[in-house]
Design a protein around this motif. Structure first.
Motif, PDB file in Angstrom:
ATOM      1  N   GLU A  25      -2.023  12.584 -14.535  1.00 20.08           N
ATOM      2  CA  GLU A  25      -3.453  12.842 -14.749  1.00 20.08           C
ATOM      3  C   GLU A  25      -3.722  14.341 -14.899  1.00 20.08           C
ATOM      4  O   GLU A  25      -4.508  14.759 -15.763  1.00 20.08           O
ATOM      5  CB  GLU A  25      -4.268  12.272 -13.597  1.00 20.08           C
ATOM      6  CG  GLU A  25      -4.356  10.745 -13.614  1.00 20.08           C
ATOM      7  CD  GLU A  25      -5.097  10.188 -12.417  1.00 20.08           C
ATOM      8  OE1 GLU A  25      -5.356  10.965 -11.456  1.00 20.08           O
ATOM      9  OE2 GLU A  25      -5.414   8.979 -12.427  1.00 20.08           O
ATOM     10  N   ARG A  55       1.290   9.309 -10.582  1.00 21.11           N
ATOM     11  CA  ARG A  55       0.078   9.153 -11.401  1.00 21.11           C
ATOM     12  C   ARG A  55      -0.781  10.424 -11.369  1.00 21.11           C
ATOM     13  O   ARG A  55      -1.322  10.835 -12.400  1.00 21.11           O
ATOM     14  CB  ARG A  55      -0.721   7.952 -10.894  1.00 21.11           C
ATOM     15  CG  ARG A  55      -1.980   7.668 -11.707  1.00 21.11           C
ATOM     16  CD  ARG A  55      -2.590   6.352 -11.307  1.00 21.11           C
ATOM     17  NE  ARG A  55      -3.814   6.069 -12.039  1.00 21.11           N
ATOM     18  CZ  ARG A  55      -4.394   4.879 -12.092  1.00 21.11           C
ATOM     19  NH1 ARG A  55      -3.841   3.848 -11.458  1.00 21.11           N
ATOM     20  NH2 ARG A  55      -5.509   4.697 -12.765  1.00 21.11           N
ATOM     21  N   LEU A  56      -0.890  11.049 -10.220  1.00 17.61           N
ATOM     22  CA  LEU A  56      -1.673  12.283 -10.115  1.00 17.61           C
ATOM     23  C   LEU A  56      -1.074  13.402 -10.970  1.00 17.61           C
ATOM     24  O   LEU A  56      -1.797  14.209 -11.549  1.00 17.61           O
ATOM     25  CB  LEU A  56      -1.762  12.720  -8.652  1.00 17.61           C
ATOM     26  CG  LEU A  56      -2.627  11.834  -7.741  1.00 17.61           C
ATOM     27  CD1 LEU A  56      -2.488  12.284  -6.285  1.00 17.61           C
ATOM     28  CD2 LEU A  56      -4.092  11.871  -8.175  1.00 17.61           C
ATOM     29  N   THR A  66       2.923   5.581 -15.845  1.00 20.10           N
ATOM     30  CA  THR A  66       3.395   5.775 -14.466  1.00 20.10           C
ATOM     31  C   THR A  66       4.424   4.722 -14.105  1.00 20.10           C
ATOM     32  O   THR A  66       5.516   5.029 -13.597  1.00 20.10           O
ATOM     33  CB  THR A  66       2.211   5.701 -13.488  1.00 20.10           C
ATOM     34  OG1 THR A  66       1.263   6.718 -13.804  1.00 20.10           O
ATOM     35  CG2 THR A  66       2.686   5.880 -12.048  1.00 20.10           C
ATOM     36  N   ALA A 120       2.164   1.833  -3.362  1.00 21.72           N
ATOM     37  CA  ALA A 120       1.092   2.331  -4.227  1.00 21.72           C
ATOM     38  C   ALA A 120       0.843   3.815  -3.983  1.00 21.72           C
ATOM     39  O   ALA A 120       0.558   4.570  -4.922  1.00 21.72           O
ATOM     40  CB  ALA A 120      -0.183   1.534  -3.994  1.00 21.72           C
ATOM     41  N   VAL A 121       0.952   4.242  -2.727  1.00 24.22           N
ATOM     42  CA  VAL A 121       0.770   5.661  -2.394  1.00 24.22           C
ATOM     43  C   VAL A 121       1.835   6.500  -3.087  1.00 24.22           C
ATOM     44  O   VAL A 121       1.542   7.557  -3.664  1.00 24.22           O
ATOM     45  CB  VAL A 121       0.818   5.877  -0.865  1.00 24.22           C
ATOM     46  CG1 VAL A 121       0.907   7.366  -0.521  1.00 24.22           C
ATOM     47  CG2 VAL A 121      -0.421   5.267  -0.200  1.00 24.22           C
ATOM     48  N   PRO A 131      -1.763   4.625 -16.220  1.00 20.45           N
ATOM     49  CA  PRO A 131      -1.169   3.653 -15.290  1.00 20.45           C
ATOM     50  C   PRO A 131       0.117   3.022 -15.825  1.00 20.45           C
ATOM     51  O   PRO A 131       1.099   2.871 -15.087  1.00 20.45           O
ATOM     52  CB  PRO A 131      -2.282   2.611 -15.126  1.00 20.45           C
ATOM     53  CG  PRO A 131      -3.540   3.362 -15.397  1.00 20.45           C
ATOM     54  CD  PRO A 131      -3.177   4.317 -16.497  1.00 20.45           C
ATOM     55  N   GLU A 161       0.823  -1.200   0.000  1.00 24.53           N
ATOM     56  CA  GLU A 161       0.000   0.000   0.000  1.00 24.53           C
ATOM     57  C   GLU A 161       0.865   1.263   0.000  1.00 24.53           C
ATOM     58  O   GLU A 161       0.571   2.224  -0.725  1.00 24.53           O
ATOM     59  CB  GLU A 161      -0.921   0.003   1.218  1.00 24.53           C
ATOM     60  CG  GLU A 161      -1.764   1.260   1.381  1.00 24.53           C
ATOM     61  CD  GLU A 161      -2.702   1.527   0.217  1.00 24.53           C
ATOM     62  OE1 GLU A 161      -3.073   2.696   0.009  1.00 24.53           O
ATOM     63  OE2 GLU A 161      -3.065   0.572  -0.493  1.00 24.53           O
ATOM     64  N   GLU A 184       3.637   5.655  -5.782  1.00 24.50           N
ATOM     65  CA  GLU A 184       3.395   5.581  -7.227  1.00 24.50           C
ATOM     66  C   GLU A 184       2.245   6.505  -7.633  1.00 24.50           C
ATOM     67  O   GLU A 184       2.279   7.121  -8.697  1.00 24.50           O
ATOM     68  CB  GLU A 184       3.079   4.136  -7.619  1.00 24.50           C
ATOM     69  CG  GLU A 184       2.905   3.917  -9.106  1.00 24.50           C
ATOM     70  CD  GLU A 184       2.679   2.454  -9.443  1.00 24.50           C
ATOM     71  OE1 GLU A 184       1.582   2.119  -9.951  1.00 24.50           O
ATOM     72  OE2 GLU A 184       3.602   1.644  -9.205  1.00 24.50           O
ATOM     73  N   ASN A 185       1.249   6.598  -6.756  1.00 18.64           N
ATOM     74  CA  ASN A 185       0.096   7.441  -7.063  1.00 18.64           C
ATOM     75  C   ASN A 185       0.455   8.923  -7.105  1.00 18.64           C
ATOM     76  O   ASN A 185      -0.222   9.711  -7.775  1.00 18.64           O
ATOM     77  CB  ASN A 185      -1.011   7.207  -6.026  1.00 18.64           C
ATOM     78  CG  ASN A 185      -2.346   7.759  -6.491  1.00 18.64           C
ATOM     79  OD1 ASN A 185      -2.830   7.431  -7.576  1.00 18.64           O
ATOM     80  ND2 ASN A 185      -2.962   8.612  -5.672  1.00 18.64           N
ATOM     81  N   GLU A 186       1.511   9.313  -6.386  1.00 21.08           N
ATOM     82  CA  GLU A 186       1.971  10.699  -6.465  1.00 21.08           C
ATOM     83  C   GLU A 186       2.337  11.053  -7.913  1.00 21.08           C
ATOM     84  O   GLU A 186       2.009  12.135  -8.406  1.00 21.08           O
ATOM     85  CB  GLU A 186       3.174  10.914  -5.548  1.00 21.08           C
ATOM     86  CG  GLU A 186       2.868  10.800  -4.061  1.00 21.08           C
ATOM     87  CD  GLU A 186       2.120  12.009  -3.535  1.00 21.08           C
ATOM     88  OE1 GLU A 186       2.453  13.133  -3.929  1.00 21.08           O
ATOM     89  OE2 GLU A 186       1.183  11.817  -2.726  1.00 21.08           O
TER      90      GLU A 186
END
Length: 206
Positions: free
Chosen positions: A140, A136-137, A157, A129-130, A154, A126, A132-134
């Motif tokens: 986006e 991804r945002l 990223t 993933a957090v 995705p 998790e 990686e999401n930085e």
């Protein structure tokens, strides 16, 4: 009577983590013994269990500490950044620099995730993933604003994460390019990968 863990205990725990990172990176988690670790720290093997009841707990603590520090460092680095261009360029520079400077941590994070079990594995997955999401945002936001032209966010990223993490594997201090020079070339490649439009050095945060 056992000593209360205070400032001395915190120093010992820090020393345990430093020694554990070096040993795990060198010989692997499975091959490292708690007795071997105790010898490196200069304590009795039994003393290690005051800080980490099991070897699995120790590995989890080392890996979680790495992810917590990584996330905190990026959030500090990025708090004044605004445009997608600027944030992507900064993320690439940050990721390369941070990982090259912490090779043992990165090696353990990549190679020993398989050694974690149950809830500990889920927590680390998790946290990854957090982070990686930085990225991804950022992608986006750039795509939504029309500044980036990305087919599959995705996948892109993960491609950027893999590309920039790979520097940690092959970079050597005596290479023909410095870490800073490599990071700038990767910024250019990263911006091309996302189809960045009308980019300037100001947009890139230079």
């Amino acid at each position: 009577m056992a000593r209360t863990i205070g400032s001395d205990g915190e120093k010992t725990q820090a020393a345990i983590h430093v020694a554990a990172r070096r040993l795990i990176a060198k010989v692997g988690y499975e091959a490292m013994s708690m007795r071997q670790l105790a010898e490196k720290v200069g304590v009795q093997a039994a003393a290690l269990y005051r800080y980490h009841p099991t070897k699995q707990e120790l590995l989890f603590a080392v890996m979680r500490d790495h992810m917590d520090r990584l996330l905190a460092a990026w959030r500090t680095e990025s708090q004044t950044l605004t445009t997608p261009f600027e944030r992507l360029a900064a993320f690439i520079r940050f990721h390369i620099r941070y990982h090259v400077e912490r090779r043992d941590d990165v090696h353990i994070a990549n190679m020993e995730l398989r050694s974690l079990q149950g809830d500990k594995l889920a927590i680390l997955v998790e946290l990854r993933a957090v982070y990686e999401n930085e990225l991804r945002l950022i992608l986006e936001a750039g795509s939504a604003s029309g500044q980036f032209d990305i087919d599959d966010i995705p996948l892109t990223t993960r491609a950027i994460i893999a590309m920039t993490t790979g520097v940690n594997v092959w970079f050597r201090p005596d290479d023909r390019l410095t870490v800073t020079q490599i990071a700038e070339k990767y910024v250019t490649m990263g911006l091309r990968l996302v189809g960045a439009k009308n980019v300037t050095t100001k947009d890139m945060g230079e």
